[in-house]
Every structure is written in structure tokens, then in C-alpha cells.
Design a protein around this motif. Structure first.
Motif, PDB file in Angstrom:
ATOM      1  N   PHE A 162       0.771  -1.318   0.067  1.00 13.29           N
ATOM      2  CA  PHE A 162       0.230   0.138   0.082  1.00 13.29           C
ATOM      3  C   PHE A 162       1.148   1.126  -0.414  1.00 13.29           C
ATOM      4  O   PHE A 162       0.644   2.360   0.930  1.00 13.29           O
ATOM      5  CB  PHE A 162      -0.579  -0.470   1.333  1.00 13.29           C
ATOM      6  CG  PHE A 162      -2.136  -0.894   1.271  1.00 13.29           C
ATOM      7  CD1 PHE A 162      -3.078  -0.830   0.594  1.00 13.29           C
ATOM      8  CD2 PHE A 162      -1.923  -2.622   1.567  1.00 13.29           C
ATOM      9  CE1 PHE A 162      -4.007  -1.908   0.321  1.00 13.29           C
ATOM     10  CE2 PHE A 162      -2.660  -3.324   1.685  1.00 13.29           C
ATOM     11  CZ  PHE A 162      -3.993  -2.775   0.705  1.00 13.29           C
ATOM     12  N   GLY A 163       2.281   1.453  -0.515  1.00  7.81           N
ATOM     13  CA  GLY A 163       2.738   2.485  -0.500  1.00  7.81           C
ATOM     14  C   GLY A 163       4.126   2.555  -0.189  1.00  7.81           C
ATOM     15  O   GLY A 163       4.895   3.181  -0.173  1.00  7.81           O
ATOM     16  N   ALA A 164       4.595   1.317   0.697  1.00 10.03           N
ATOM     17  CA  ALA A 164       5.321   1.253   1.741  1.00 10.03           C
ATOM     18  C   ALA A 164       6.630   1.610   0.525  1.00 10.03           C
ATOM     19  O   ALA A 164       7.639   2.479   1.261  1.00 10.03           O
ATOM     20  CB  ALA A 164       5.875   0.148   2.139  1.00 10.03           C
ATOM     21  N   VAL A 165       6.838   0.813  -0.548  1.00 11.81           N
ATOM     22  CA  VAL A 165       7.803   0.984  -1.686  1.00 11.81           C
ATOM     23  C   VAL A 165       8.045   2.138  -2.132  1.00 11.81           C
ATOM     24  O   VAL A 165       9.042   3.151  -2.207  1.00 11.81           O
ATOM     25  CB  VAL A 165       8.371  -0.073  -2.118  1.00 11.81           C
ATOM     26  CG1 VAL A 165       8.955   0.285  -3.452  1.00 11.81           C
ATOM     27  CG2 VAL A 165       8.344  -1.430  -1.936  1.00 11.81           C
ATOM     28  N   ARG A 166       6.937   3.052  -2.872  1.00 12.09           N
ATOM     29  CA  ARG A 166       6.383   4.577  -2.594  1.00 12.09           C
ATOM     30  C   ARG A 166       7.411   5.361  -2.008  1.00 12.09           C
ATOM     31  O   ARG A 166       7.999   6.289  -2.216  1.00 12.09           O
ATOM     32  CB  ARG A 166       5.531   5.267  -3.068  1.00 12.09           C
ATOM     33  CG  ARG A 166       5.504   6.401  -3.898  1.00 12.09           C
ATOM     34  CD  ARG A 166       5.758   6.424  -4.889  1.00 12.09           C
ATOM     35  NE  ARG A 166       6.122   7.839  -5.618  1.00 12.09           N
ATOM     36  CZ  ARG A 166       4.502   7.983  -6.417  1.00 12.09           C
ATOM     37  NH1 ARG A 166       4.005   7.068  -6.818  1.00 12.09           N
ATOM     38  NH2 ARG A 166       4.815   9.161  -7.076  1.00 12.09           N
ATOM     39  N   GLU A 167       7.268   5.180  -0.120  1.00 16.13           N
ATOM     40  CA  GLU A 167       7.452   5.857   0.421  1.00 16.13           C
ATOM     41  C   GLU A 167       9.299   5.967   0.348  1.00 16.13           C
ATOM     42  O   GLU A 167       9.767   7.355   0.556  1.00 16.13           O
ATOM     43  CB  GLU A 167       7.141   5.706   1.831  1.00 16.13           C
ATOM     44  CG  GLU A 167       7.520   6.186   2.748  1.00 16.13           C
ATOM     45  CD  GLU A 167       6.983   6.084   4.314  1.00 16.13           C
ATOM     46  OE1 GLU A 167       7.417   6.184   5.330  1.00 16.13           O
ATOM     47  OE2 GLU A 167       5.895   5.218   4.191  1.00 16.13           O
ATOM     48  N   LEU A 168       9.806   4.606  -0.009  1.00 17.63           N
ATOM     49  CA  LEU A 168      10.893   5.085   0.296  1.00 17.63           C
ATOM     50  C   LEU A 168      12.200   5.468  -0.739  1.00 17.63           C
ATOM     51  O   LEU A 168      12.761   6.473  -1.118  1.00 17.63           O
ATOM     52  CB  LEU A 168      11.757   3.317   0.279  1.00 17.63           C
ATOM     53  CG  LEU A 168      13.463   3.389   0.440  1.00 17.63           C
ATOM     54  CD1 LEU A 168      13.755   4.099   1.528  1.00 17.63           C
ATOM     55  CD2 LEU A 168      13.243   1.170   0.794  1.00 17.63           C
ATOM     56  N   SER A 169      11.047   5.245  -1.994  1.00 19.94           N
ATOM     57  CA  SER A 169      11.602   5.941  -3.027  1.00 19.94           C
ATOM     58  C   SER A 169      11.592   6.978  -3.000  1.00 19.94           C
ATOM     59  O   SER A 169      12.416   7.863  -3.145  1.00 19.94           O
ATOM     60  CB  SER A 169      11.162   5.267  -4.820  1.00 19.94           C
ATOM     61  OG  SER A 169       9.818   5.783  -4.499  1.00 19.94           O
ATOM     62  N   ASP A 170      10.300   7.929  -2.337  1.00 21.43           N
ATOM     63  CA  ASP A 170      10.714   9.412  -2.250  1.00 21.43           C
ATOM     64  C   ASP A 170      11.422   9.988  -2.137  1.00 21.43           C
ATOM     65  O   ASP A 170      12.050  11.140  -2.044  1.00 21.43           O
ATOM     66  CB  ASP A 170       8.701   9.703  -2.016  1.00 21.43           C
ATOM     67  CG  ASP A 170       7.701   9.980  -2.854  1.00 21.43           C
ATOM     68  OD1 ASP A 170       8.120   9.554  -3.855  1.00 21.43           O
ATOM     69  OD2 ASP A 170       6.614   9.690  -2.887  1.00 21.43           O
ATOM     70  N   LEU A 171      11.098   9.251  -1.016  1.00 16.95           N
ATOM     71  CA  LEU A 171      12.567   9.296   0.559  1.00 16.95           C
ATOM     72  C   LEU A 171      13.562   9.694  -0.321  1.00 16.95           C
ATOM     73  O   LEU A 171      14.776  10.896  -0.094  1.00 16.95           O
ATOM     74  CB  LEU A 171      13.007   9.165   1.466  1.00 16.95           C
ATOM     75  CG  LEU A 171      11.333   9.455   3.368  1.00 16.95           C
ATOM     76  CD1 LEU A 171      11.048   8.202   3.371  1.00 16.95           C
ATOM     77  CD2 LEU A 171      11.127  10.743   2.735  1.00 16.95           C
ATOM     78  N   ILE A 172      14.202   8.357  -0.617  1.00 17.38           N
ATOM     79  CA  ILE A 172      15.545   9.219  -1.763  1.00 17.38           C
ATOM     80  C   ILE A 172      15.862   9.816  -2.808  1.00 17.38           C
ATOM     81  O   ILE A 172      16.574  11.021  -2.557  1.00 17.38           O
ATOM     82  CB  ILE A 172      16.124   7.842  -2.329  1.00 17.38           C
ATOM     83  CG1 ILE A 172      16.024   5.985  -1.167  1.00 17.38           C
ATOM     84  CG2 ILE A 172      17.973   7.238  -3.900  1.00 17.38           C
ATOM     85  CD1 ILE A 172      15.656   4.530  -1.855  1.00 17.38           C
ATOM     86  N   LEU A 173      15.021  10.527  -3.297  1.00 17.58           N
ATOM     87  CA  LEU A 173      14.701  10.912  -4.409  1.00 17.58           C
ATOM     88  C   LEU A 173      14.760  12.519  -4.044  1.00 17.58           C
ATOM     89  O   LEU A 173      15.173  13.350  -4.131  1.00 17.58           O
ATOM     90  CB  LEU A 173      13.637  10.791  -5.194  1.00 17.58           C
ATOM     91  CG  LEU A 173      14.066   9.290  -6.697  1.00 17.58           C
ATOM     92  CD1 LEU A 173      11.796   9.116  -6.920  1.00 17.58           C
ATOM     93  CD2 LEU A 173      14.976   9.380  -6.939  1.00 17.58           C
ATOM     94  N   LEU A 174      13.440  12.374  -2.949  1.00 18.47           N
ATOM     95  CA  LEU A 174      13.805  13.772  -2.484  1.00 18.47           C
ATOM     96  C   LEU A 174      15.340  14.472  -1.822  1.00 18.47           C
ATOM     97  O   LEU A 174      15.610  15.231  -1.705  1.00 18.47           O
ATOM     98  CB  LEU A 174      12.468  13.407  -0.943  1.00 18.47           C
ATOM     99  CG  LEU A 174      12.605  15.422   0.019  1.00 18.47           C
ATOM    100  CD1 LEU A 174      12.015  16.158  -1.362  1.00 18.47           C
ATOM    101  CD2 LEU A 174      11.577  14.548   0.623  1.00 18.47           C
ATOM    102  N   SER A 175      15.547  13.528  -1.178  1.00 19.16           N
ATOM    103  CA  SER A 175      16.923  13.661  -0.019  1.00 19.16           C
ATOM    104  C   SER A 175      17.918  13.983  -1.131  1.00 19.16           C
ATOM    105  O   SER A 175      19.192  14.877  -0.941  1.00 19.16           O
ATOM    106  CB  SER A 175      18.134  11.951   0.445  1.00 19.16           C
ATOM    107  OG  SER A 175      18.066  10.868  -0.010  1.00 19.16           O
ATOM    108  N   GLN A 176      18.070  13.280  -2.357  1.00 18.54           N
ATOM    109  CA  GLN A 176      18.849  13.439  -3.439  1.00 18.54           C
ATOM    110  C   GLN A 176      19.128  14.193  -4.851  1.00 18.54           C
ATOM    111  O   GLN A 176      19.403  14.881  -5.798  1.00 18.54           O
ATOM    112  CB  GLN A 176      19.558  12.228  -4.289  1.00 18.54           C
ATOM    113  CG  GLN A 176      19.477  11.007  -3.785  1.00 18.54           C
ATOM    114  CD  GLN A 176      19.875  10.161  -3.917  1.00 18.54           C
ATOM    115  OE1 GLN A 176      20.206   9.518  -5.448  1.00 18.54           O
ATOM    116  NE2 GLN A 176      20.306   8.110  -3.116  1.00 18.54           N
TER     117      GLN A 176
END
Length: 184
Positions: free
Chosen positions: A159-173
Motif C-alpha cells: 500500500f505504498g511502502a516502496v513508494r515512500e522509500l523511493s520518494d525519500l531517497i529521491l527527495l534527499s538526492q
């Protein structure tokens, strides 16, 4: 304690810095990309549900030059099809020794552990979570697995756990894009 504000709430600034170093994301499937349930039909057909938001997050990571890999203990044609549709080429299925597959990926991409994030929801995933520079568990992962993780998502597996991780990585970078694309 210094924090960084994200869509998913405040996160520790040190964690945000660790996200900046990620160059490979390794995922379990059942309980991460799916809610962990397996539907079996009368004729032996196996079904799983995947969330399009997670698919979008995977595509966004790949488009930013961050490969995504899958290491799962089960064998499933559904997983092969879904990951192929997302552009995931490193797929390890039927893997009982997840750390060996993890190491093969680290060697392939010539990365040290600090550049790898791993997300998993149950006991077999803990070896990867502990080895990776960033170990992540979905919000509904086994409680002991959550205790072993560096970060527990606010979203559940499937329900979006992978999306949350990807968003955080992309936001940080500095690579988070909010326009265009197609949900997958």
C-alpha cells in the motif's frame, strides 16, 4: 535532535543524510510490494495485488539511475511479469540465502553497504536489513523486524511502502519529480 520535514512526517536529519548515499534498493516482495496475502484459485492459479504507486516509485528510482532489485524466497511468474513491466532486471526468486544474493548485487554494482537500502517485512529479510546501509521495514512488518530496521515506513506493505522509500531517497538526492509519467 534535528529533523527534516517530508510528506511522510518528520525524519531524523542523520537518516536523511544516509538516504543521500543510496545507489541501489533491494526489495523483498510478499509483504513489501504486496500485502503479504496470496490468493489461490481452484485451478491452482496464484494471484497477488501490486500497488501502482509502488510501481511509479520504482520507475522513478530507475529513471534517476538507482537500480532496484528483488530478492524473494518464493518463485512466482507473477513477480517476474510485474518486475519486468517496471524495468527491474535483477530478480532473485526462490532464494533461501538472501545474504548471498545481496552480496552478488553489491558486487555487480560495485557498492559498499552504505550505498544500499533494503526493505523487508519478515524474519528472512533481517540479514539484508542489517547488512544494508539503510534497513527499512513496512509499517505492518513483523514487530521484531521493525526493531531491526533503521526506518519503518508510515505506509503498509502493498500500500505504498516502496513508494515512500523511493520518494525519500529521491527527495534527499534532489531528484523528486512531481510531474509527468504514467502509473504502472
Amino acid at each position: 535532535m534535528a529533523t527534516v520535514s517530508t510528506w511522510y512526517g518528520e525524519i531524523d536529519a542523520t537518516l536523511f543524510q544516509r538516504l543521500q548515499a543510496i545507489r541501489l534498493v533491494i526489495c523483498d516482495v510478499d509483504g513489501v510490494f504486496s500485502d503479504g496475502r496470496i490468493y489461490l484459485g481452484n485451478d491452482g492459479e496464484e494471484l497477488k495485488a501490486f500497488h501502482t504507486r509502488d510501481g511509479f516509485g520504482v520507475k522513478a528510482l530507475i529513471n534517476a539511475g538507482i537500480p532496484v532489485a528483488v530478492i524473494t524466497g518464493r518463485n512466482s511468474a507473477i513477480v517476474s511479469r510485474r518486475m519486468a513491466a517496471l524495468g527491474v532486471t535483477d530478480i532473485y526468486q526462490g532464494t533461501t540465502e538472501k545474504l548471498a544474493a545481496y552480496q552478488a548485487l553489491a558486487d555487480k554494482y560495485q557498492l559498499d553497504d552504505g550505498a544500499i537500502a533494503s526493505i523487508g517485512d519478515d524474519v528472512p529479510d533481517v540479514v539484508m536489513l542489517q547488512q544494508a546501509g539503510l534497513g527499512v521495514a513496512p509499517q505492518d512488518a513483523h514487530p521484531w523486524v521493525q526493531q531491526q530496521a533503521d526506518y519503518v515506513t508510515s505506509m503498509r506493505g502493498g500500500f505504498g511502502a516502496v513508494r515512500e522509500l523511493s520518494d525519500l531517497i529521491l527527495l534527499s538526492q534532489g531528484h523528486l519529480q512531481l510531474q509527468g509519467g504514467v502509473s504502472l
